[in-house]
Design an enzyme around this catalytic site. Structure first.
Site, PDB file in Angstrom:
ATOM      1  N   SER A 191       0.791  -1.236   0.000  1.00 13.76           N
ATOM      2  CA  SER A 191       0.000   0.000   0.000  1.00 13.76           C
ATOM      3  C   SER A 191       0.823   1.286   0.000  1.00 13.76           C
ATOM      4  CB  SER A 191      -0.971   0.025   1.176  1.00 13.76           C
ATOM      5  OG  SER A 191      -0.289   0.248   2.386  1.00 13.76           O
TER       6      SER A 191
ATOM      7  N   LYS B 274       0.601   4.692   6.776  1.00 12.27           N
ATOM      8  CA  LYS B 274      -0.009   5.503   5.714  1.00 12.27           C
ATOM      9  C   LYS B 274       0.528   6.929   5.807  1.00 12.27           C
ATOM     10  CE  LYS B 274      -2.905   2.133   4.739  1.00 12.27           C
ATOM     11  NZ  LYS B 274      -2.626   1.234   3.679  1.00 12.27           N
TER      12      LYS B 274
END
Length: 186
Positions: A39, A80
Site C-alpha cells: 500500500s 499511511k
C-alpha cells in the site's frame, strides 16, 4: 568480596541498566515496525524495517505528508501518509489532490508509470462529503492515504484515523541497508 564476585556484580549492574534503557526507549521514545503489503509503494516496500518515533507528536504536531503508523484495529497496525488534518477540506478529482481548495503536488507518486499515464486515473475521484458525509476533517482525526492508491486500504475505506490511535511518525527506514533513508515528508 572476592574479585570475581565484584566483577559479576559490576556486569550484572551494567546488564540491568542496559535492559532498563532498552525498555524505556522502546516504551516511550521509538519502536520498530515492519511494512506488510504494497500500500505504500514505491515509498515503502513490503518487509521494509522502520523506526517510528513515539514522541514526535508529543513535542510537535502531525502535518500533511507525514508517514505514520497507527492502530487500525486491535490486532493490526497500518502505515499511511497523512493527507488531511483537522479542519481540512479534501478532494481528489482527475488525479489532482486539493486540500482547502489548493492543488497539492504529490511527488511521491511520480515513480509510478501508471500515475503519469494520461489515460488512467491513479486515484479514484473522491470528496470528504462523498466518503464521510462531512465537509472537513473533524477535530482529533486525520485522513490518511497509501501512496499506492490502487492497492491501499486507507481512509477512503475505513474513515478517519483517531489521534489516540497514532503510534508515531516514521523517521527512518533502516532495512534493507541499501535503501536506508531518514525522513519521509515531501
Amino acid at each position: 568480596m572476592t574479585d570475581w564476585k565484584k566483577e559479576l556484580w559490576e556486569w550484572s549492574k551494567a546488564i540491568l541498566i542496559g535492559v532498563l534503557i532498552v525498555i524505556i526507549v522502546r516504551s516511550f521514545l521509538v519502536t520498530n515496525y515492519t511494512v506488510s503489503g504494497q500500500s505504500m509503494n514505491p515509498t515503502l516496500e513490503d518487509q521494509d524495517k522502520l523506526l517510528v518515533s513515539k514522541i514526535s507528536y508529543t513535542v510537535g504536531s502531525m502535518e500533511h505528508g507525514d508517514i505514520i503508523v497507527f492502530h487500525a484495529n486491535e490486532t493490526e497496525d497500518y502505515v499511511k501518509r497523512i493527507i488531511g488534518v483537522p479542519g481540512d477540506t479534501i478532494e481528489c478529482i482527475d488525479d489532482t489532490l486539493r486540500i482547502n481548495g489548493k492543488e497539492v503536488p504529490e511527488p511521491y507518486l511520480e515513480d509510478f508509470v501508471q500515475y503519469v499515464h494520461p489515460d488512467v486515473n491513479w486515484t479514484k475521484d473522491f470528496t470528504l462529503q462523498g466518503l464521510e458525509n462531512v465537509n472537513q476533517v473533524p477535530a482529533g482525526k486525520y485522513f490518511v492515504l497509501g501512496d499506492n492508491r490502487k492497492k491501499s486500504t486507507d481512509s477512503r475505506k475505513f474513515g478517519f484515523v483517531e489521534e489516540e490511535d497514532v503510534v508515531g511518525k516514521v523517521v527512518m527506514r533502516y532495512w534493507p541497508m541499501k535503501e536506508m533513508k531518514i525522513g519521509f515528508t515531501p
